[in-house]
Design a protein around this motif. Structure first.
Motif, mmCIF file in Angstrom:
data_model
loop_
_atom_site.group_PDB
_atom_site.id
_atom_site.type_symbol
_atom_site.label_atom_id
_atom_site.label_comp_id
_atom_site.label_asym_id
_atom_site.label_seq_id
_atom_site.Cartn_x
_atom_site.Cartn_y
_atom_site.Cartn_z
ATOM 1 N N THR A 110 83.291 105.833 77.402
ATOM 2 C CA THR A 110 83.210 107.080 76.630
ATOM 3 C C THR A 110 81.780 107.578 76.524
ATOM 4 O O THR A 110 81.502 108.776 76.709
ATOM 5 N N GLU A 111 80.868 106.694 76.221
ATOM 6 C CA GLU A 111 79.450 107.046 76.094
ATOM 7 C C GLU A 111 78.648 105.819 76.527
ATOM 8 O O GLU A 111 78.682 104.785 75.842
ATOM 9 N N GLU A 276 83.312 109.934 59.053
ATOM 10 C CA GLU A 276 84.520 110.401 59.722
ATOM 11 C C GLU A 276 85.593 109.354 59.466
ATOM 12 O O GLU A 276 85.416 108.181 59.789
ATOM 13 N N GLU A 306 86.234 109.970 70.270
ATOM 14 C CA GLU A 306 85.630 111.290 70.120
ATOM 15 C C GLU A 306 84.509 111.268 69.080
ATOM 16 O O GLU A 306 83.445 111.867 69.285
ATOM 17 N N ASN A 307 84.732 110.564 67.983
ATOM 18 C CA ASN A 307 83.701 110.504 66.955
ATOM 19 C C ASN A 307 82.559 109.574 67.346
ATOM 20 O O ASN A 307 81.393 109.840 67.010
ATOM 21 N N GLN A 309 81.473 109.217 70.409
ATOM 22 C CA GLN A 309 80.654 110.028 71.307
ATOM 23 C C GLN A 309 79.838 111.062 70.524
ATOM 24 O O GLN A 309 78.646 111.264 70.792
ATOM 25 N N LYS A 310 80.463 111.696 69.545
ATOM 26 C CA LYS A 310 79.764 112.692 68.729
ATOM 27 C C LYS A 310 78.583 112.065 67.996
ATOM 28 O O LYS A 310 77.475 112.621 67.998
ATOM 29 N N PHE A 311 78.808 110.913 67.366
ATOM 30 C CA PHE A 311 77.731 110.262 66.629
ATOM 31 C C PHE A 311 76.644 109.759 67.581
ATOM 32 O O PHE A 311 75.445 109.837 67.270
ATOM 33 N N ARG A 313 75.695 110.968 70.403
ATOM 34 C CA ARG A 313 74.865 112.084 70.870
ATOM 35 C C ARG A 313 74.060 112.710 69.740
ATOM 36 O O ARG A 313 72.964 113.238 69.968
ATOM 37 N N ARG A 314 74.587 112.609 68.519
ATOM 38 C CA ARG A 314 73.861 113.161 67.369
ATOM 39 C C ARG A 314 72.697 112.260 66.959
ATOM 40 O O ARG A 314 71.598 112.749 66.682
#
Length: 317
Positions: A110-111, A276, A306-307, A309-311, A313-314
């Motif tokens: 995923t990441e 999240e 999904e979360n 990956q979001k975290f 990248r953040r």
């Protein structure tokens, strides 16, 4: 909380009977020891196809034996990658990192990241603080060796499922208390964090896989001989959430850890920590691992990835 088959998500009902059998196995002390030894012998050293997998023994800083850790990396990556400390589940009494290979693979696919997963000591032979010390020592080893692994040194991820989630929450707490390492974010997933076991979701819970009786036996083993129970032993005893890192977690509505996870999340949010969180209705403990292809399990995995990956990248721009 009595759990009938009809309360279970329809795509998980086919596993209800097997799940109840699994829970009943944990009601006997000898079974935990049997599973611990059998699973370790069978799974130890198993690699994940498509990843660079290696094993290393790192020193204990607390007089324990060397800690076996598994290190997983993508086969090709550009630049330094985030490093995750991943802590496997098993009620503090059994398991090895290799049991969670599919989740480790999903994180990396995923990441791209580097995952270090210790085979920490289990409570059947070494109660608290052995497991916690092994996990924390692994975090400090990651901090000191991240660059040589090809990892970033400006922050780390701590994650785990079930008892591993409890250890993740405890490790993150101590890292922030002692300022030993910067935790970019944590993912304590359906974590086992409340030794008091007085929430409504625990009491009389007879759900598949993990129920009240199994939970009480596991906590009694983990805290055997412990006179003062701190938040490093049971993270729900934390009284100051303000320093804790951003958090991702989820839990099933039918499992014992539902309420303690909700309370943990509420405390984080009151402290203005980004969270999240999702409750999956009709899901029992470990549903995503036991029945990974069920639609509800796929939704849970999608929520997590999904979360994640979001975290990533953040917090690792």
């Amino acid at each position: 909380m009595k759990v009938t088959r009809d309360m279970v998500d329809e795509d998980l009902r086919g596993s209800y009977a097997v799940g109840r059998m699994i829970a009943s196995f944990f009601h006997t002390g000898w079974f935990s020891l049997l599973v611990f030894r059998f699973s370790a012998d069978i799974l130890r050293g198993k690699n994940i196809r498509g990843l660079v997998c290696r094993e290393q023994h790192i020193p204990s800083r607390n007089g324990g034996p060397p800690i076996r850790v598994r290190i997983y990396q993508p086969t090709a990556a550009v630049g330094s990658l985030p490093v995750m400390l991943y802590l496997h589940g098993g009620g503090y009494v059994y398991g090895v990192p290799e049991q969670f290979g599919s989740i480790i693979r999903d994180f990396i696919e995923t990441e791209p990241c580097i995952i270090v997963a210790p085979d920490y000591r289990k409570a059947v032979e070494s109660p608290y603080p052995a497991a916690f010390n092994d996990c924390y020592d692994t975090l400090l080893w990651i901090r000191d060796n991240a660059a040589s692994l090809g990892g970033r040194t400006d922050g780390f991820i701590v994650s785990g499922h079930s008892a591993g989630g409890g250890l993740a929450a405890a490790v993150s707490l101590r890292a922030t208390d002692d300022d030993d390492a910067r935790i970019a974010f944590q993912m304590p997933l359906y974590p086992m964090i409340d030794d008091r076991q007085n929430c409504a979701s625990v009491l009389e819970n007879d759900a598949p896989v993990w129920d009240e009786e199994a939970n009480r036996l596991a906590w009694s083993r983990y805290l055997d001989g412990v006179e003062t129970i701190t938040a490093y032993a049971a993270a729900s005893r934390c009284t100051d959430y303000t320093k804790l890192p951003p958090t991702i977690t989820f839990v099933g509505s039918l499992e014992p850890f539902r309420d303690e996870t909700k309370i943990y999340v509420e405390n984080l949010r009151r402290a203005n920590v980004p969270v999240e969180f999702e409750i999956f209705d009709g899901a029992f403990h470990g549903f995503d691992v036991m029945v990974p292809d069920a639609p509800i399990s796929r939704r849970a995995n999608q929520f997590l990835m999904e979360n994640f990956q979001k975290f990533a990248r953040r917090y690792f721009p």
